[in-house]
Design a protein around this motif. Structure first.
Motif, PDB file in Angstrom:
ATOM      1  N   LYS A  88       1.011  -1.197   0.026  1.00 34.12           N
ATOM      2  CA  LYS A  88       0.074  -0.006  -0.007  1.00 34.12           C
ATOM      3  C   LYS A  88       0.760   1.268  -0.026  1.00 34.12           C
ATOM      4  CE  LYS A  88      -3.851  -1.721   2.525  1.00 34.12           C
ATOM      5  NZ  LYS A  88      -4.646  -1.922   3.604  1.00 34.12           N
ATOM      6  N   LEU A  89       2.032   1.205   0.611  1.00 31.00           N
ATOM      7  CA  LEU A  89       2.896   2.341   0.795  1.00 31.00           C
ATOM      8  C   LEU A  89       3.758   2.445  -0.549  1.00 31.00           C
ATOM      9  CD1 LEU A  89       4.143   4.540   2.373  1.00 31.00           C
ATOM     10  CD2 LEU A  89       5.957   2.795   3.268  1.00 31.00           C
ATOM     11  N   MET A  90       4.436   1.516  -0.856  1.00 32.08           N
ATOM     12  CA  MET A  90       5.321   1.456  -2.161  1.00 32.08           C
ATOM     13  C   MET A  90       4.411   1.614  -3.629  1.00 32.08           C
ATOM     14  SD  MET A  90       8.302   1.080  -1.130  1.00 32.08           S
ATOM     15  CE  MET A  90       9.185   0.775  -2.679  1.00 32.08           C
ATOM     16  N   ASP A  91       3.126   1.123  -3.684  1.00 32.50           N
ATOM     17  CA  ASP A  91       2.672   1.547  -4.730  1.00 32.50           C
ATOM     18  C   ASP A  91       2.288   2.908  -5.253  1.00 32.50           C
ATOM     19  OD1 ASP A  91       0.722   0.365  -7.118  1.00 32.50           O
ATOM     20  OD2 ASP A  91      -0.931   1.282  -6.135  1.00 32.50           O
ATOM     21  N   PRO A  92       1.924   3.608  -4.154  1.00 34.31           N
ATOM     22  CA  PRO A  92       1.535   5.168  -4.493  1.00 34.31           C
ATOM     23  C   PRO A  92       2.981   6.044  -4.747  1.00 34.31           C
ATOM     24  CG  PRO A  92       0.880   4.700  -2.261  1.00 34.31           C
ATOM     25  CD  PRO A  92       1.216   3.378  -2.987  1.00 34.31           C
ATOM     26  N   ILE A  93       4.248   5.410  -4.074  1.00 33.19           N
ATOM     27  CA  ILE A  93       5.384   5.835  -4.182  1.00 33.19           C
ATOM     28  C   ILE A  93       5.816   5.634  -5.610  1.00 33.19           C
ATOM     29  CG2 ILE A  93       7.874   5.806  -3.566  1.00 33.19           C
ATOM     30  CD1 ILE A  93       7.045   5.446  -0.733  1.00 33.19           C
ATOM     31  N   ALA A  94       5.650   4.548  -6.146  1.00 29.70           N
ATOM     32  CA  ALA A  94       6.055   4.256  -7.295  1.00 29.70           C
ATOM     33  C   ALA A  94       5.270   5.095  -8.398  1.00 29.70           C
ATOM     34  CB  ALA A  94       5.637   2.676  -8.008  1.00 29.70           C
ATOM     35  N   ASP A  95       3.957   5.237  -8.095  1.00 24.08           N
ATOM     36  CA  ASP A  95       3.163   6.157  -9.111  1.00 24.08           C
ATOM     37  C   ASP A  95       3.757   7.473  -9.012  1.00 24.08           C
ATOM     38  OD1 ASP A  95       1.465   4.108  -9.701  1.00 24.08           O
ATOM     39  OD2 ASP A  95       0.058   4.607  -8.143  1.00 24.08           O
ATOM     40  N   LYS A  96       4.068   8.058  -7.799  1.00 24.81           N
ATOM     41  CA  LYS A  96       4.555   9.347  -7.537  1.00 24.81           C
ATOM     42  C   LYS A  96       5.981   9.626  -8.238  1.00 24.81           C
ATOM     43  CE  LYS A  96       1.985  10.472  -3.651  1.00 24.81           C
ATOM     44  NZ  LYS A  96       0.676   9.649  -4.090  1.00 24.81           N
ATOM     45  N   LEU A  97       6.813   8.423  -8.172  1.00 23.66           N
ATOM     46  CA  LEU A  97       8.172   8.670  -8.805  1.00 23.66           C
ATOM     47  C   LEU A  97       8.075   8.899 -10.243  1.00 23.66           C
ATOM     48  CD1 LEU A  97      11.230   8.540  -8.586  1.00 23.66           C
ATOM     49  CD2 LEU A  97      11.066   6.084  -8.790  1.00 23.66           C
ATOM     50  N   LEU A  98       7.101   8.027 -10.733  1.00 22.82           N
ATOM     51  CA  LEU A  98       6.844   8.319 -12.540  1.00 22.82           C
ATOM     52  C   LEU A  98       6.237   9.543 -12.548  1.00 22.82           C
ATOM     53  CD1 LEU A  98       6.703   6.733 -14.975  1.00 22.82           C
ATOM     54  CD2 LEU A  98       4.463   5.841 -14.328  1.00 22.82           C
ATOM     55  N   ILE A  99       5.376   9.796 -11.963  1.00 20.12           N
ATOM     56  CA  ILE A  99       4.413  11.298 -12.021  1.00 20.12           C
ATOM     57  C   ILE A  99       5.643  12.644 -12.051  1.00 20.12           C
ATOM     58  CG2 ILE A  99       2.874  12.601 -11.346  1.00 20.12           C
ATOM     59  CD1 ILE A  99       1.258  10.191 -10.806  1.00 20.12           C
ATOM     60  N   ILE A 100       6.342  12.383 -10.857  1.00 22.85           N
ATOM     61  CA  ILE A 100       7.094  13.598 -10.596  1.00 22.85           C
ATOM     62  C   ILE A 100       8.496  13.723 -11.627  1.00 22.85           C
ATOM     63  CG2 ILE A 100       8.944  14.582  -8.992  1.00 22.85           C
ATOM     64  CD1 ILE A 100       7.174  13.383  -6.734  1.00 22.85           C
ATOM     65  N   SER A 101       8.826  12.632 -12.001  1.00 19.47           N
ATOM     66  CA  SER A 101      10.022  12.742 -12.986  1.00 19.47           C
ATOM     67  C   SER A 101       9.385  13.149 -14.247  1.00 19.47           C
ATOM     68  CB  SER A 101      10.460  11.449 -13.172  1.00 19.47           C
ATOM     69  OG  SER A 101       9.488  10.252 -13.652  1.00 19.47           O
ATOM     70  N   ALA A 102       8.198  12.756 -14.892  1.00 23.81           N
ATOM     71  CA  ALA A 102       7.720  13.189 -16.086  1.00 23.81           C
ATOM     72  C   ALA A 102       7.568  14.555 -16.003  1.00 23.81           C
ATOM     73  CB  ALA A 102       6.285  12.371 -16.447  1.00 23.81           C
ATOM     74  N   LEU A 103       6.771  15.262 -14.728  1.00 27.33           N
ATOM     75  CA  LEU A 103       6.417  16.363 -14.780  1.00 27.33           C
ATOM     76  C   LEU A 103       7.654  17.294 -14.610  1.00 27.33           C
ATOM     77  CD1 LEU A 103       3.846  16.290 -11.831  1.00 27.33           C
ATOM     78  CD2 LEU A 103       3.343  17.185 -14.025  1.00 27.33           C
ATOM     79  N   VAL A 104       8.835  17.079 -13.926  1.00 26.91           N
ATOM     80  CA  VAL A 104       9.803  17.950 -13.867  1.00 26.91           C
ATOM     81  C   VAL A 104      10.851  17.889 -15.393  1.00 26.91           C
ATOM     82  CG1 VAL A 104      12.194  18.171 -12.905  1.00 26.91           C
ATOM     83  CG2 VAL A 104      10.333  17.611 -11.264  1.00 26.91           C
ATOM     84  N   ILE A 105      10.676  16.622 -15.943  1.00 28.08           N
ATOM     85  CA  ILE A 105      11.337  16.768 -17.136  1.00 28.08           C
ATOM     86  C   ILE A 105      10.643  17.701 -18.309  1.00 28.08           C
ATOM     87  CG2 ILE A 105      12.413  15.389 -19.030  1.00 28.08           C
ATOM     88  CD1 ILE A 105      12.784  13.113 -17.003  1.00 28.08           C
ATOM     89  N   ALA A 106       9.374  17.380 -18.261  1.00 35.17           N
ATOM     90  CA  ALA A 106       8.528  17.991 -19.266  1.00 35.17           C
ATOM     91  C   ALA A 106       8.745  19.632 -18.986  1.00 35.17           C
ATOM     92  CB  ALA A 106       7.065  17.626 -19.126  1.00 35.17           C
ATOM     93  N   SER A 107       8.650  20.091 -17.607  1.00 34.35           N
ATOM     94  CA  SER A 107       8.876  21.518 -17.481  1.00 34.35           C
ATOM     95  C   SER A 107      10.368  22.045 -17.798  1.00 34.35           C
ATOM     96  CB  SER A 107       8.468  21.835 -16.096  1.00 34.35           C
ATOM     97  OG  SER A 107       7.319  21.709 -15.669  1.00 34.35           O
ATOM     98  N   ILE A 108      11.418  20.842 -17.576  1.00 32.11           N
ATOM     99  CA  ILE A 108      12.823  21.559 -17.922  1.00 32.11           C
ATOM    100  C   ILE A 108      12.626  21.761 -19.562  1.00 32.11           C
ATOM    101  CG2 ILE A 108      14.872  20.635 -17.912  1.00 32.11           C
ATOM    102  CD1 ILE A 108      14.601  19.466 -15.593  1.00 32.11           C
ATOM    103  N   PHE A 109      12.037  20.964 -20.180  1.00 31.48           N
ATOM    104  CA  PHE A 109      11.991  21.019 -21.672  1.00 31.48           C
ATOM    105  C   PHE A 109      11.164  22.263 -22.157  1.00 31.48           C
ATOM    106  CE2 PHE A 109      13.121  16.245 -22.401  1.00 31.48           C
ATOM    107  CZ  PHE A 109      14.529  16.495 -22.093  1.00 31.48           C
ATOM    108  N   GLY A 110      10.218  22.544 -21.306  1.00 34.36           N
ATOM    109  CA  GLY A 110       9.421  23.907 -21.956  1.00 34.36           C
ATOM    110  C   GLY A 110       8.079  23.092 -22.121  1.00 34.36           C
ATOM    111  N   GLU A 111       7.854  22.022 -22.067  1.00 35.04           N
ATOM    112  CA  GLU A 111       6.497  21.272 -22.432  1.00 35.04           C
ATOM    113  C   GLU A 111       5.350  21.428 -21.549  1.00 35.04           C
ATOM    114  OE1 GLU A 111       9.247  17.709 -24.455  1.00 35.04           O
ATOM    115  OE2 GLU A 111       8.115  17.244 -22.908  1.00 35.04           O
ATOM    116  N   LEU A 112       5.684  21.828 -20.291  1.00 39.70           N
ATOM    117  CA  LEU A 112       4.495  21.965 -19.234  1.00 39.70           C
ATOM    118  C   LEU A 112       4.970  23.417 -18.506  1.00 39.70           C
ATOM    119  CD1 LEU A 112       2.009  20.890 -18.034  1.00 39.70           C
ATOM    120  CD2 LEU A 112       3.557  19.452 -16.483  1.00 39.70           C
ATOM    121  N   TRP A 113       3.941  23.911 -18.073  1.00 39.10           N
ATOM    122  CA  TRP A 113       4.178  25.126 -17.261  1.00 39.10           C
ATOM    123  C   TRP A 113       4.792  24.804 -15.710  1.00 39.10           C
ATOM    124  CZ3 TRP A 113      -0.821  23.447 -18.013  1.00 39.10           C
ATOM    125  CH2 TRP A 113      -1.624  23.940 -19.421  1.00 39.10           C
TER     126      TRP A 113
END
Length: 204
Positions: A88-113
């Motif tokens: 129950k703990l690791m499952d959402p952490i895996a989700d967040k690692l995926l989401i957070i990495s995608a969000l940060v890289i997208a913003s670095i690339f100027g693809e997302l605010w």
């Protein structure tokens, strides 16, 4: 996909490490490994895949696979009665690692605010830290609320559309993608409020 909608503090339960080697948890571990490979490929592909469309498509595929396998570990856990506190703990952490990495890289690339990414990060990291605190105090991690489930669905859908190099399909594609991500952000903040109320509001 499980999310962190509500949690209650209860009496001490089983050890957090109970069932660490169960098949559902191994699926989660593999998903975390996929996320790490995704991060490398997405970062190396460049903004909108300008460095390598092949890497960008592979990153998008891994993103979708990593997100989809969440259903597999949940299915296995329920079918074989192997639901664990660690899962129950690791499952959402895996989700967040995926989401957070995608969000940060997208913003670095100027693809997302950046403002959207920062709001996502504040909510996701803040709630995750609170989850650790609750578990440390003997609290129970419970399943997602409807708002949390819809938030996760729109979050992954919008980011998958953003990562896939499909802007050329039409002028409507990027605004639609951004609209889905904004809807996910609204649900993200709302479900975060639900979580906080579930933790602190009911103690009054």
């Amino acid at each position: 996909m499980q999310d962190d909608s509500q949690s209650t503090v209860s009496e001490h339960k089983h050890s957090l490490l109970d069932g660490w080697n169960s098949p559902p948890n191994f699926v989660t571990y593999i998903r975390i490994l996929l996320v790490l490979v995704f991060i490398v490929l997405y970062a190396r592909s460049g903004a909108w895949g300008q460095n390598s469309l092949g890497m960008r498509w592979t990153a998008a595929t891994l993103f979708i696979v990593a997100a989809s396998t969440d259903k597999l570990d949940g299915y296995l856990a329920r079918k074989y009665n192997q639901v664990t506190e660690l899962g129950k703990l690791m499952d959402p952490i895996a989700d967040k690692l995926l989401i957070i990495s995608a969000l940060v890289i997208a913003s670095i690339f100027g693809e997302l605010w950046w403002w959207a990414t920062i709001l996502f990060l504040l909510r996701e990291i803040g709630i995750t830290v609170l989850r650790f605190f609750i578990i440390d105090r003997g609290g129970q991690v419970i399943a997602a609320s409807p708002a949390g489930k819809f938030k996760t669905l729109f979050e992954f859908t919008g980011l998958a559309m953003l990562i896939a190099p499909l802007r050329s399909v039409g002028s409507w594609y990027l605004p639609l993608t951004q609209g889905i991500i904004v809807l996910a952000l609204v649900l993200c903040l709302y479900s975060g409020g639900e979580y906080l109320y579930g933790v602190f509001g009911k103690r009054r």
